[in-house]
Design an enzyme around this catalytic site. Structure first.
Site, PDB file in Angstrom:
ATOM      1  N   CYS A 155       0.815  -1.217   0.000  1.00 55.57           N
ATOM      2  CA  CYS A 155       0.000   0.000   0.000  1.00 55.57           C
ATOM      3  C   CYS A 155       0.845   1.262   0.000  1.00 55.57           C
ATOM      4  O   CYS A 155       0.330   2.354  -0.241  1.00 55.57           O
ATOM      5  CB  CYS A 155      -0.938   0.004   1.195  1.00 55.57           C
ATOM      6  SG  CYS A 155      -2.121  -1.346   1.156  1.00 55.57           S
ATOM      7  N   CYS A 205     -14.365   0.229   6.526  1.00 56.14           N
ATOM      8  CA  CYS A 205     -13.413  -0.401   5.602  1.00 56.14           C
ATOM      9  C   CYS A 205     -13.319   0.441   4.331  1.00 56.14           C
ATOM     10  O   CYS A 205     -14.346   0.893   3.809  1.00 56.14           O
ATOM     11  CB  CYS A 205     -13.871  -1.806   5.221  1.00 56.14           C
ATOM     12  SG  CYS A 205     -14.122  -2.913   6.627  1.00 56.14           S
ATOM     13  N   HIS A 264      -9.221   3.566  -2.086  1.00 54.55           N
ATOM     14  CA  HIS A 264      -7.857   3.077  -1.894  1.00 54.55           C
ATOM     15  C   HIS A 264      -7.382   2.237  -3.082  1.00 54.55           C
ATOM     16  O   HIS A 264      -7.242   1.020  -2.976  1.00 54.55           O
ATOM     17  CB  HIS A 264      -7.796   2.276  -0.594  1.00 54.55           C
ATOM     18  CG  HIS A 264      -6.421   1.790  -0.226  1.00 54.55           C
ATOM     19  ND1 HIS A 264      -5.260   2.409  -0.641  1.00 54.55           N
ATOM     20  CD2 HIS A 264      -6.022   0.733   0.535  1.00 54.55           C
ATOM     21  CE1 HIS A 264      -4.218   1.738  -0.162  1.00 54.55           C
ATOM     22  NE2 HIS A 264      -4.653   0.729   0.542  1.00 54.55           N
TER      23      HIS A 264
END
Lengths: 377, 377
Positions: free
Chosen positions: A78, A196, A319
């Site tokens: 990430c 989330c 994301h």
């Protein structure tokens, strides 16, 4: 000071965009960054991505008309986007290249049939833990230790989704209540869906060059990149705490900060609500034990002492792995320039970006990047 | 001179090793490189791979006991290993880190069900050209232009397989005749099986540090990394020529070479026989038009004027993509130290490594790295 300036930034819209390929997403980000920097080309490119196919960087750059310059694709989970930023920054700092593009991109909506599970990436780590479950274990431990409450976790989601109302590029936004967050479908107990980050596609970019000393120039005050130690199952901290703490310590030392109170705003890795709780403590932005109360009390909200994730963070902006770090860089750059609109942190002069990636490697994080950006005057 | 020394090198065996995972392969390479360098750890790691899964670097390094140091994984097609070397070299040159490991690895035998075809990596390039076919088009053009004969192409395979007889780590070796090479099964006309690199698994590593001026020290005299220009279908040269020429020109200029005659030995990218023909010309090791005759005449054979691929090259050693560049570095290091045994080039003082990758991106190569290694005294 590194002597490196962020000359321009840009991002695509973030969200599920399966019909837009990586070239289209990168085009939006790079066109904006080039226009912002006032450049029509660069001397080298670092591209960060996790799951895009091999060779994607050159294919995308060719379509953008960027050919014949050195290109290196990097992967660091990430933190791939901020790793690309780190390498680009180092190249400018050392005079290796003068104008450098850092580009992050990812198309999550088309990359997988299902969740990212350890089996897909680590034949040694067949724990069955998908990433929400990994973070849920941290949250469950903190709940067990009375370090945080379910409501405090949910408050992070409430805060970041409210921030994102003012960010037109965010995937999701909304004025939720703690009860609504807790009542959203359970993904991995205690983390509900609104806790989330969503599946996202996007790209983000920054053009770096030597600092010229301009009044409105955003410069890289310090930057640190680390990988985690082998995970210690008896650690007094949950997974991911120590790598963030240690990387931040290196970045703070390099910056010569007198006090963390100088940090006006931060974008940190809130892939799950518990991530922001752990990270703000590990960064020292909240005192040990205060990570849980920070969002609920407003300390890390817009208008609070140290606003965290004014963009909405990963929870709301989305994301797309490789793009995330550079979207954080873009947000802090806009904040330091004072152009962040209704989500502007008044008078922001020193901003922090933190990205942490990994989770299935037996390490306390595969990689973490912490950088401080500054508008000196 | 870059001020950077190759302190140690190591490789696994190269070959089809589906039962040995990447950790086992990397262990062989890193253990040898650490022992060779006399170090037990490093300050940072760059890992080059193309098709290994995301996060593989940290997973492999954890298993090797290398944790808590900065790690960056890079991808640059077949030049991924030398890209890792280039980034490690730059980090030492600029003082960013003192001891740096460059590690390349790839397990081709388990990564694919079939061939690497453009569809797998480039949704825009659905030409149906697998890589052997791409190189075959170059070979067919050179045949059409009478720049090379089938026999001259085959002579590259004869030479490199004969070199590999003296390399116990090579996947294949043998004393073939030109007729045997031409009679092996046709893969992509005019390239027969013995003219194509085999499917391989392997790892290779180098430890870099500041040059100390020791008598037997191998140093990095110069290094250049480039990506290709957009491919010009009307180019007077075949695909891949110009990127190699331009990257070499940068490396030669940085080295301040008086004459290419100073180059004693080279490891170059002979994924297919035609690749070595084009590359030796592009590098200037053979004169324009002489690439075809070089292997047949013995100019580039062991004992000739400038031996090329004494290890056996990709054609014989095998081509695990990310590992290849660092295996080339290892071979030239051994040559410069005079420890290459029966394949030693007498008195080698200056050696060249060239790797070029890509082919399905619409560019004249995704990436090329050319480096000159030297034992100054």
């Amino acid at each position: 000071m590194t002597g490196v300036a962020v000359l321009g930034v840009g991002t695509s819209h973030f969200g599920r965009q399966p019909d837009r390929d990586l070239v289209a997403l990168a085009w939006d980000a790079v066109r904006e960054a080039f226009g912002d920097a006032g450049v029509e080309g660069v001397d080298a490119v670092w591209v960060g991505t996790v799951f895009a196919p091999a060779g994607v960087a050159q294919r995308v750059l060719r379509a953008l008309g960027i050919t014949g310059v050195p290109v290196v694709t990097v992967e660091n989970a990430c933190a791939s986007g901020t790793t690309a930023f780190a390498e680009a920054c180092e190249a400018v700092r050392t005079g290796r290249y003068r104008r450098v593009l850092a580009l992050g991109l990812e198309q999550m909506s088309t990359a997988f049939a299902g969740a990212i599970v350890p089996e897909a990436t680590d034949p040694e780590g067949r724990t069955g833990l998908a990433l929400p479950a990994l973070y849920a274990m941290s949250a469950a431990r903190l709940l067990h230790e009375d370090a945080v409450t379910r409501e405090q976790l949910a408050a992070v989601s409430v805060k970041n989704h409210a921030h994102a109302v003012h960010n037109p590029r965010a995937q999701y936004a909304g004025e939720y209540t703690v009860a609504q967050v807790l009542d959203s479908p359970m993904i991995a107990d205690p983390l509900t869906r609104l806790q989330c980050c969503p599946t996202s596609d996007g790209a983000a970019a920054a053009v770096l060059g030597p600092a010229a000393g301009g009044a409105d120039e955003v410069v890289v005050r310090s930057l640190a990149l680390k990988s985690g130690a082998a995970w210690n199952h008896r650690s007094p901290h949950v997974w991911g705490h120590d790598i963030v703490r240690d990387t931040a310590a290196a970045a703070y030392a390099q910056a010569g900060l007198d006090t963390l109170d100088d940090i006006d705003v931060g974008e940190v890795h809130d892939a799950f609500t518990v991530g922001e709780v752990v990270t703000t403590e590990a960064l020292g932005i909240t005192a040990p034990g205060d990570g849980g109360t920070a969002a609920a009390s407003g300390v890390t909200a817009l208008g609070g002492k140290t606003p965290i994730n004014p963009s909405g963070g990963l929870l709301s902006r989305g994301h797309p792995l490789g793009a995330t770090g550079l979207a954080q860089i873009a947000e802090i750059t806009w904040q330091l320039r004072g152009v962040a609109g209704a989500r502007q942190v008044d008078g922001a002069r020193l901003g922090l970006v933190e990205t942490m990636g990994g989770g299935v490697s037996g390490l306390d994080g595969n990689a973490c990047v912490v950088t401080l950006l500054e508008r000196p005057r």
